[in-house]
Motif scaffolding. Sequence first.
Motif, PDB file in Angstrom:
ATOM      1  N   UNK A 275     -15.223  -0.774  -5.428  1.00 42.26           N
ATOM      2  CA  UNK A 275     -14.340   0.348  -5.068  1.00 42.26           C
ATOM      3  C   UNK A 275     -13.287  -0.092  -4.062  1.00 42.26           C
ATOM      4  N   UNK A 276     -13.737  -0.812  -3.042  1.00 37.57           N
ATOM      5  CA  UNK A 276     -12.783  -1.268  -2.024  1.00 37.57           C
ATOM      6  C   UNK A 276     -11.774  -2.248  -2.619  1.00 37.57           C
ATOM      7  N   UNK A 277     -12.250  -3.095  -3.513  1.00 37.91           N
ATOM      8  CA  UNK A 277     -11.366  -4.072  -4.143  1.00 37.91           C
ATOM      9  C   UNK A 277     -10.329  -3.388  -5.018  1.00 37.91           C
ATOM     10  N   UNK A 278     -10.732  -2.357  -5.753  1.00 39.14           N
ATOM     11  CA  UNK A 278      -9.786  -1.627  -6.597  1.00 39.14           C
ATOM     12  C   UNK A 278      -8.698  -0.965  -5.750  1.00 39.14           C
ATOM     13  N   UNK A 279      -9.106  -0.352  -4.654  1.00 40.66           N
ATOM     14  CA  UNK A 279      -8.109   0.266  -3.779  1.00 40.66           C
ATOM     15  C   UNK A 279      -7.170  -0.786  -3.199  1.00 40.66           C
ATOM     16  N   UNK A 280      -7.711  -1.936  -2.870  1.00 42.62           N
ATOM     17  CA  UNK A 280      -6.897  -3.025  -2.335  1.00 42.62           C
ATOM     18  C   UNK A 280      -5.886  -3.510  -3.366  1.00 42.62           C
ATOM     19  N   UNK A 281      -6.317  -3.629  -4.631  1.00 43.78           N
ATOM     20  CA  UNK A 281      -5.417  -4.064  -5.693  1.00 43.78           C
ATOM     21  C   UNK A 281      -4.342  -3.018  -5.981  1.00 43.78           C
ATOM     22  N   UNK A 282      -4.690  -1.751  -5.830  1.00 42.46           N
ATOM     23  CA  UNK A 282      -3.742  -0.673  -6.126  1.00 42.46           C
ATOM     24  C   UNK A 282      -2.697  -0.494  -5.033  1.00 42.46           C
ATOM     25  N   UNK A 283      -3.053  -0.856  -3.805  1.00 38.00           N
ATOM     26  CA  UNK A 283      -2.169  -0.547  -2.670  1.00 38.00           C
ATOM     27  C   UNK A 283      -0.734  -1.032  -2.866  1.00 38.00           C
ATOM     28  N   UNK A 284      -0.494  -2.317  -3.205  1.00 40.20           N
ATOM     29  CA  UNK A 284       0.909  -2.756  -3.352  1.00 40.20           C
ATOM     30  C   UNK A 284       1.635  -2.073  -4.502  1.00 40.20           C
ATOM     31  N   UNK A 285       0.904  -1.712  -5.557  1.00 41.04           N
ATOM     32  CA  UNK A 285       1.545  -1.015  -6.675  1.00 41.04           C
ATOM     33  C   UNK A 285       1.986   0.377  -6.249  1.00 41.04           C
ATOM     34  N   UNK A 286       1.129   1.060  -5.504  1.00 41.03           N
ATOM     35  CA  UNK A 286       1.472   2.405  -5.031  1.00 41.03           C
ATOM     36  C   UNK A 286       2.618   2.333  -4.022  1.00 41.03           C
ATOM     37  N   UNK A 287       2.567   1.367  -3.125  1.00 36.57           N
ATOM     38  CA  UNK A 287       3.615   1.257  -2.100  1.00 36.57           C
ATOM     39  C   UNK A 287       4.998   1.067  -2.721  1.00 36.57           C
ATOM     40  N   UNK A 288       5.060   0.289  -3.800  1.00 38.46           N
ATOM     41  CA  UNK A 288       6.357  -0.060  -4.381  1.00 38.46           C
ATOM     42  C   UNK A 288       6.816   0.929  -5.447  1.00 38.46           C
ATOM     43  N   UNK A 289       5.894   1.411  -6.284  1.00 37.43           N
ATOM     44  CA  UNK A 289       6.305   2.116  -7.497  1.00 37.43           C
ATOM     45  C   UNK A 289       5.956   3.609  -7.542  1.00 37.43           C
ATOM     46  N   UNK A 290       5.135   4.109  -6.630  1.00 33.41           N
ATOM     47  CA  UNK A 290       4.744   5.520  -6.640  1.00 33.41           C
ATOM     48  C   UNK A 290       5.826   6.333  -5.955  1.00 33.41           C
ATOM     49  N   UNK A 291       6.486   7.204  -6.699  1.00 36.99           N
ATOM     50  CA  UNK A 291       7.623   7.965  -6.180  1.00 36.99           C
ATOM     51  C   UNK A 291       7.422   9.460  -6.415  1.00 36.99           C
ATOM     52  N   UNK A 292       8.261  10.251  -5.767  1.00 36.75           N
ATOM     53  CA  UNK A 292       8.239  11.697  -5.983  1.00 36.75           C
ATOM     54  C   UNK A 292       8.457  12.029  -7.456  1.00 36.75           C
ATOM     55  N   UNK A 293       9.396  11.293  -8.075  1.00 32.98           N
ATOM     56  CA  UNK A 293       9.722  11.567  -9.473  1.00 32.98           C
ATOM     57  C   UNK A 293       8.560  11.313 -10.411  1.00 32.98           C
TER      58      UNK A 293
END
Length: 399
Positions: A275-293
């Motif tokens: 679980x912790x590893x998945x969140x760690x892997x997701x973090x940079x994707x969310x930081x860069x690509x997760x937008x309001x749109x």
Amino acid sequence: MTMAQPDVTVVIGAYEAMPYLTECLASVEAQTIAPERVEVIAVDDGSTDGTGECLEEFAARAPMPVTVLRQENSGGPSGPRNVGLAKAAGRYVFFLDADDRLGPEALERMVGMADRAGTDVVLGRIEGVNRGAPKSMWGRTLERTDVYSSPIKFTLSAQKLFRRSLLERHGMRFDESLFTGEDALFTMEAYLRADGVSVIADYTCYYLVGRDDGKHVTRSGGYTLRFDSARALMNLIAGLVPEGPRRDLLMVRPFTVTLLPQFGPRFLKDTDDVRRRKLELARPLMDVHWTEGVARRLKVEERLRLHLVAGQRLELLMDVLRFVREKEQPRALLERRGRRVYLAYPHFRDRAAGIPDSVYLASPREARAVPGYRAGGTDSLPRRAARRLLAPFRAVTPA
């Protein structure tokens, strides 16, 4: 005498494909398009079950020219496809998996559509046999569309007709470093670079076959490969599409189809380390690509899960997933005289959790299903709410 250029090259990558390969090859032999208009390039990727011998026998009897190439196992479908593509001479290329099969008129119809419409990619209707198949894009036949105007972004498998000059002009090949999602990367790039895409919805061109042994040419792997696939597709979209609504629209696909399932009910069964590893892997994707749109385009439950992933809120995410696992229905709260609908998933208006109301705001489709809803107030997230949607992610301390 120089042979005329074939209209279409069928590339078949085959690994341990028996006995399914026999029906696959029979479907090629049964094509209504004239044999001289077709060439087949089949690549045996180190099979030990007679696949290579079956291909050789087919080459000896087939009415169209067949080239069989045999190589050591490459570890995935990209290598054989690239080898076949490098040898292709046809105006168009079609990638056929060795355990699937074509409808008899598939090649004739797809080549005819591409020639008539002048499009670079043609999607033929896909039907699943003992397995699921994409459905949303087969509503009607379209001579010319694009990835923004139709649901074709939800079918990114390689089984499409591609104009070979498009692929050569942009040096397009399958990414052999990816072991899942490599076809999604290739097909999305083709959609984005294409001068038009056609959809054949009124004839089943491709039968996607579920193997009884549970194996398939496109074998999946561990969860880390899914994050690799999501990252590659998100980076491709960001590299080819400027920031704004069009990019957001396309980003819905990798977020919901590739990333979100890693944080679904199966997450509850993962170990704490995973679980912790998945969140760690997701973090940079969310930081860069997760937008309001992107967030605005999702259902509440999808948006809420990804909001919590972005904020690294593990315990709150677990609460939401338990709620989803039990198939509970959230209470609907109507406000603004029925023009705004909130779906009260866990931690709605929980001051300790601090999740903005805007995360729980129903999409127009969700809102229309709520008795008492009055259209006109939730066609999109209010601007102020939308601006608040992402702000809490950045400052949240992981739970």
